[in-house]
Design a protein around this motif. Structure first.
Motif, PDB file in Angstrom:
ATOM      1  N   GLY A 136       0.782  -1.228   0.000  1.00 41.25           N
ATOM      2  CA  GLY A 136       0.000   0.000   0.000  1.00 41.25           C
ATOM      3  C   GLY A 136       0.816   1.280   0.000  1.00 41.25           C
ATOM      4  N   ARG A 137       2.121   1.172   0.137  1.00 34.35           N
ATOM      5  CA  ARG A 137       2.962   2.371   0.141  1.00 34.35           C
ATOM      6  C   ARG A 137       3.227   2.795  -1.303  1.00 34.35           C
ATOM      7  NH1 ARG A 137       6.383  -0.973   3.842  1.00 34.35           N
ATOM      8  NH2 ARG A 137       7.200  -1.523   1.836  1.00 34.35           N
ATOM      9  N   PRO A 138       3.290   4.110  -1.542  1.00 32.39           N
ATOM     10  CA  PRO A 138       3.581   4.564  -2.904  1.00 32.39           C
ATOM     11  C   PRO A 138       5.022   4.246  -3.301  1.00 32.39           C
ATOM     12  CG  PRO A 138       3.394   6.434  -1.404  1.00 32.39           C
ATOM     13  CD  PRO A 138       3.056   5.205  -0.619  1.00 32.39           C
ATOM     14  N   ASP A 139       5.221   4.104  -4.605  1.00 30.89           N
ATOM     15  CA  ASP A 139       6.565   3.795  -5.082  1.00 30.89           C
ATOM     16  C   ASP A 139       7.423   5.055  -5.150  1.00 30.89           C
ATOM     17  OD1 ASP A 139       5.622   5.119  -7.311  1.00 30.89           O
ATOM     18  OD2 ASP A 139       5.861   3.423  -8.680  1.00 30.89           O
ATOM     19  N   LEU A 140       8.691   4.882  -5.501  1.00 36.85           N
ATOM     20  CA  LEU A 140       9.652   5.982  -5.527  1.00 36.85           C
ATOM     21  C   LEU A 140       9.244   7.057  -6.522  1.00 36.85           C
ATOM     22  CD1 LEU A 140      12.306   7.074  -4.455  1.00 36.85           C
ATOM     23  CD2 LEU A 140      13.484   5.750  -6.199  1.00 36.85           C
ATOM     24  N   ARG A 141       8.728   6.666  -7.667  1.00 34.41           N
ATOM     25  CA  ARG A 141       8.323   7.646  -8.682  1.00 34.41           C
ATOM     26  C   ARG A 141       7.245   8.567  -8.141  1.00 34.41           C
ATOM     27  NH1 ARG A 141       5.343   6.054 -14.236  1.00 34.41           N
ATOM     28  NH2 ARG A 141       4.711   8.141 -14.797  1.00 34.41           N
ATOM     29  N   TRP A 142       6.233   7.989  -7.494  1.00 41.71           N
ATOM     30  CA  TRP A 142       5.171   8.810  -6.938  1.00 41.71           C
ATOM     31  C   TRP A 142       5.711   9.730  -5.849  1.00 41.71           C
ATOM     32  CZ3 TRP A 142       3.071   9.927  -2.254  1.00 41.71           C
ATOM     33  CH2 TRP A 142       1.862  10.629  -2.264  1.00 41.71           C
ATOM     34  N   ARG A 143       6.543   9.179  -4.963  1.00 44.16           N
ATOM     35  CA  ARG A 143       7.078   9.994  -3.864  1.00 44.16           C
ATOM     36  C   ARG A 143       7.925  11.144  -4.374  1.00 44.16           C
ATOM     37  NH1 ARG A 143       9.693   5.811   0.089  1.00 44.16           N
ATOM     38  NH2 ARG A 143       9.990   4.718  -1.856  1.00 44.16           N
TER      39      ARG A 143
END
Length: 169
Positions: A136-143
């Motif tokens: 459920g955690r966002p990936d690096l690209r989103w962050r």
């Protein structure tokens, strides 16, 4: 959703812990079927390092240890991505050695081995999903994109509320 993920990882890992233990403690019973695959891997293993073992029993034992370790890590939720990828890697030679249905003449046995081969492919798919699961955690690209937007917003806010223009400090 965490209990579901934990249960799913444990269910997926169980077969690797059990079968890995069996291969580790009794490699002789699997070495005969593994020999054609280990013989093909021998030149690659020797190229990596000449002192690495290439006999079928030792490689079955190493594969069993990898499956046990990966299964325990996956089931307990520790290093789940590397564990899932380790299990995918260990499942490739296991599947090729244990379920080479294309080499079997008997139609009934061939069908059984094809089913086992497909089951292993299904497990590989589940392991790949486990390796990609971010819980459920966002990936690096989103962050990174979110951080860039936050910085832009903060700069705009500072620029609008600052008595001194930002470029002249």
């Amino acid at each position: 959703m965490r209990p579901v993920r934990t249960a799913a990882r444990s269910m997926l890992a169980a077969i690797f812990v059990v079968q890995g233990w069996a291969a580790f403690t009794s490699p002789a019973r699997l070495a005969g079927r593994a020999k054609p695959v280990t013989d093909r891997l021998e030149p690659t293993i020797k190229a990596l390092h000449p002192s690495l073992p290439t006999d079928a029993e030792t490689l079955v034992r190493v594969n069993g240890a990898a499956q046990m370790a990966g299964g325990v890590l996956l089931a307990t939720g520790h290093a789940t991505r590397p564990a899932a990828l380790l299990l995918v890697g260990s499942l490739v030679p296991t599947t090729l050695a244990g379920h080479a249905f294309w080499d079997i003449e008997n139609p009934q046995e061939r069908a059984q081995q094809r089913i086992q081969f497909m089951k292993n492919l299904g497990m590989m798919g589940g392991l790949l999903l486990a390796a990609l699961d971010r819980e459920g955690r966002p990936d690096l690209r989103w962050r990174a994109g979110h951080a860039a937007k936050t910085i832009k917003r903060a700069r705009r806010h500072l620029k609008d509320s600052s008595p001194i223009p930002l470029g002249r400090r």
